[in-house]
Design an enzyme around this catalytic site. Sequence first.
Site, short mmCIF file in Angstrom:
data_model
loop_
_atom_site.label_atom_id
_atom_site.label_comp_id
_atom_site.label_asym_id
_atom_site.label_seq_id
_atom_site.Cartn_x
_atom_site.Cartn_y
_atom_site.Cartn_z
CG ASP A 77 0.67 -2.56 3.67
OD1 ASP A 77 1.00 -2.47 4.87
OD2 ASP A 77 1.12 -1.81 2.79
CE LYS A 91 15.40 -0.17 0.89
NZ LYS A 91 14.52 -1.30 0.52
CG LEU A 94 -2.01 -1.10 1.20
CD1 LEU A 94 -2.94 -0.95 2.40
CD2 LEU A 94 -2.81 -1.12 -0.09
N GLY A 95 2.15 1.12 -0.20
CA GLY A 95 3.02 2.28 -0.31
C GLY A 95 2.95 2.89 -1.70
CG LEU A 146 7.34 2.50 -5.79
CD1 LEU A 146 8.76 1.99 -5.72
CD2 LEU A 146 7.10 3.29 -7.06
NE ARG A 200 -0.12 1.39 5.40
CZ ARG A 200 -0.26 2.18 4.35
NH1 ARG A 200 -1.15 3.16 4.38
NH2 ARG A 200 0.47 2.02 3.27
CE1 TYR A 242 14.62 2.94 2.65
CE2 TYR A 242 15.79 4.83 1.74
CZ TYR A 242 14.92 3.77 1.58
OH TYR A 242 14.36 3.52 0.36
#
Length: 383
Positions: A98, A209, A74-75, A77, A100, A205
């Site tokens: 997700d 990655k 649900l972000g 992308l 949510r 972050y």
Amino acid sequence: MGFPHTSKGKMPVIRNLGRAASQLLQSSGCGCGVSLVPVRAIGVSPRQVASDASFHSVTFSESDHPRVLITGGLGQLGVGLAKLLRKRFGKNNVILSDIRKPADNVFYSGPFIFADILDYKNLREIVVNNRITWLFHYSALLSAVGEANVPLARAVNITGLHNVLDIAAEHNLRLFVPSTIGAFGPTSPRDPTPDLCIQRPRTIYGVSKVHAELMGEYYHYRYGLDFRCLRYPGIISADSQPGGGTTDYAVQIFHDAIKTGKFQCYLRPDTRLPMMYIDDCLKATLEVMEAPAEALSMRTYNISAMSFTPEELAQEVQKYVPELQMTYNVDQVRQAIADSWPMNFDDSNARRDWGWKHDYDLPELVTTMFSYLGSDSRIAQAN
């Protein structure tokens, strides 16, 4: 490997993270969305199982459509990727997930399931029961949210990744994990930034990655995992609201130009960063996943489309909103992050190995954004 159950001192941290999660999880450039539960400790490598063990998974062949799971869907992308993949592979072959509640239009557009990447057992059941063959792992906390709560970012971005890697290796999945310009740091070459160079990011972050890139490559060579990764530049989309990221000014400027004709930028006018329109991003993601394994000379690629400064973007926007008033109020935290990131990506390996080619430069980007966002009188008059 996360927070072992055997360490009692860790558990209050997990409980505190759970309370913080609802406040901090939000849509992001790589698709945030994970709740916190006690985290499973991984004690064995994924291939320390009987060679004849049956996991009820299927082997993907080129003649079959893949069965796809998208985590953190649900972000920014995930929803767009699901739409693209459903068009190509069939609606029921692509499961969006997700923690949510999805909007009605998302829920009714195709299969949706609750999936928490920190719940190893549940995630494994989803993969087995739905015969998943491709997994797109978009669950993550971005830079601004991650710096506000490092333990939460560590749990979501690193422990969650470990769960996904083990499940993907165990069930022979083709796994995509996005990386980012944030995987580089102030000591990386910036103009251009090659695929292989020093990476010393200064955000949790970015560190997570780099960890994902290296772990995915390790699992590829150690266990034969079909791991694929793209380093995304800043992604610009008309469908999502800015979420406080370092590159989000390039989305906010369009909303503010239409609503008020004024925009205050938190980066210096000469701050150059690589950017990409979302359609190019999704196209590249599908292309690298469909590329023959033998065509890939590496497992993590830079991809690029354009690179611009706030001043250059404002000049292009003013062709549609001539009275746009652009001011600057530099946010030192985000400026420092931007100053440590690449100015231009060298994506020549992606263009050579699997034929990557972008469609949107800056003029096409601005035209497309305004066509989606506004029939405002100022824009109508400009057109």
